[in-house]
Design a protein around this motif. Structure first.
Motif, PDB file in Angstrom:
ATOM      1  N   UNK A  62     -92.180  12.406  60.561  1.00 26.54           N
ATOM      2  CA  UNK A  62     -93.028  13.199  61.442  1.00 26.54           C
ATOM      3  C   UNK A  62     -93.331  12.594  62.796  1.00 26.54           C
ATOM      4  N   UNK A  63     -92.740  11.449  63.093  1.00 27.21           N
ATOM      5  CA  UNK A  63     -93.005  10.799  64.366  1.00 27.21           C
ATOM      6  C   UNK A  63     -92.436  11.545  65.554  1.00 27.21           C
ATOM      7  N   UNK A  64     -92.966  11.232  66.734  1.00 21.43           N
ATOM      8  CA  UNK A  64     -92.472  11.827  67.973  1.00 21.43           C
ATOM      9  C   UNK A  64     -91.580  10.824  68.697  1.00 21.43           C
ATOM     10  N   UNK A  65     -90.748  11.347  69.589  1.00 16.91           N
ATOM     11  CA  UNK A  65     -89.795  10.525  70.311  1.00 16.91           C
ATOM     12  C   UNK A  65     -90.154  10.483  71.790  1.00 16.91           C
ATOM     13  N   UNK A  66     -90.534   9.305  72.264  1.00 15.35           N
ATOM     14  CA  UNK A  66     -90.870   9.083  73.669  1.00 15.35           C
ATOM     15  C   UNK A  66     -89.694   8.382  74.352  1.00 15.35           C
TER      16      UNK A  66
END
Length: 299
Positions: A62-66
Motif C-alpha cells: 500500500x505504499x506510495x511512490x515518490x
C-alpha cells in the motif's frame, strides 16, 4: 582545485579544443560517451535488482511512490514516474513526482531552486510521507541540496530510500537504503550532466521501475497487461494483447475487452470462458498477477 571536483564536473583533457574539431569527430566523441554511459549501468545491476525487490515489496503493502530531483535529474525522475500510469496502470494517487522549483521548473530553467533545502522537506511533510512509502532520488552529483534534504528527511522517518547518483562519494548514499552508483565519468562538455550522466540515469530508472512493475504483476509474457486504454490506438493494442495471450480471434478478443471495460487482465480471463465473478475473484486472490490467476481458475 580540479582534484576536489566531483566526477561529473571534471574537465577531461581529452576534449580540449573540442570546438575546433571536425563535426564528425565531435559527434563521434558524443556517441562514444553515450555508449559508455549506458555500459556503466551494467555494474549497477545488482544494486538495481535489490532496490527493485524492496520497492515492490513496500508498494505491494500500500505504499506510495515518490520521485525527486532537481534540473535534468528531476526531469528524468518525473518522466519515469509519469510513464508508470499509462504503461502499467499505476494509480496516480500513489505517485508523487517532485522537482526543485515545482511545476514551473518543468518548462523553465530554475537553477537556484536546487539550493532550497526547505521546500523539499516541507513538500514531503505536506504529503505526509511515512515509513510505508518509497522515495527515489536522482542527482548526478549526489549532493544537490534540495534532493539531499529530502533524502535525509525520508530516511529519518523510515521511508524506503533509493538513490541514483553518478558520483561515488555522493552524500545521498549515506542516507539511503539502496545506492545505485552510475560511474559515467567526465562529460564531453564539462559539467553538462544532461548528457552521459543523464543517459545513465534514464537507463537505470527504466530498469528499476520496469522490474518493480513486473514484480507487481503488471507484465505478462512481456506484455503490458495493466496498460491504460484511452484512445483508439491503445484499444487496438489491447485487443492484440488479449489475442496474443489467448489465441482467440479479433472479434472474440474485442468483445472480451469491451465486457471487461478495457481491463486487459480481466478480458483475457473472459476470453478463456471464465465468468466475470470467478475471473475477478481470481485476480484479487493473485494480487493482480495474471499468470497466477489463470492457474487458480484452471485448478
Amino acid at each position: 582545485m580540479a582534484k576536489n571536483l566531483q566526477q561529473t564536473e571534471r574537465h577531461s583533457p581529452r576534449y580540449r579544443g573540442l570546438e575546433t574539431w571536425p563535426d564528425e569527430d565531435i559527434l563521434e566523441s558524443l556517441w562514444a560517451s553515450q555508449l559508455k554511459a549506458v555500459s556503466c549501468v551494467q555494474l549497477a545491476i545488482p544494486s538495481i535488482e535489490k532496490g527493485a525487490n524492496e520497492v515492490a515489496e513496500r508498494l505491494s503493502n500500500g505504499g506510495r511512490l515518490f520521485y525527486i530531483g532537481a534540473g535534468s535529474s528531476g526531469h528524468l525522475a518525473i518522466q519515469d514516474g509519469l510513464e508508470l500510469n499509462p504503461t502499467y496502470g499505476w494509480p496516480l494517487d500513489r505517485l508523487i513526482p517532485l522537482i526543485a522549483g515545482g511545476e514551473k521548473a518543468l518548462l523553465s530553467p530554475m537553477g537556484g531552486a536546487e539550493d532550497d533545502t526547505h521546500s523539499s522537506v516541507e513538500t514531503l511533510k505536506y504529503y505526509d510521507i511515512s515509513d510505508q512509502d518509497v522515495l527515489i532520488a536522482v542527482a548526478a552529483s549526489g549532493s544537490t541540496p534540495y534532493t539531499l534534504a529530502a533524502v535525509k528527511h525520508a530516511n529519518k522517518i523510515g521511508a524506503l530510500v533509493v538513490t541514483i547518483a553518478n558520483n561515488e562519494k555522493a552524500s545521498m548514499f549515506e542516507y539511503s537504503n539502496h545506492r545505485i552508483l552510475l560511474n559515467s565519468g567526465s562529460e564531453v562538455i564539462a559539467g553538462s550532466t544532461r548528457m552521459a550522466a543523464g543517459t545513465a540515469q534514464k537507463t537505470a530508472l527504466n530498469m528499476l521501475s520496469t522490474l518493480v512493475m513486473t514484480k507487481l504483476g503488471h507484465v505478462h509474457d512481456g506484455l503490458m497487461v495493466s496498460m491504460i486504454i484511452n484512445n483508439e490506438k491503445l484499444a487496438n493494442r489491447g485487443v492484440e494483447i488479449v489475442q496474443e495471450i489467448t489465441g482467440d480471434d479479433w472479434e472474440t478478443s474485442k468483445k472480451a475487452l469491451e465486457d471487461a471495460q478495457n481491463d486487459i487482465k480481466l478480458a483475457v480471463l473472459l476470453a478463456m470462458q471464465h465468468p466475470i465473478p470467478d475471473a475477478t475473484n481470481a485476480l484479487k486472490k493473485s494480487n493482480g498477477h495474471l499468470g497466477q490467476a489463470i492457474q487458480l481458475l484452471n485448478l
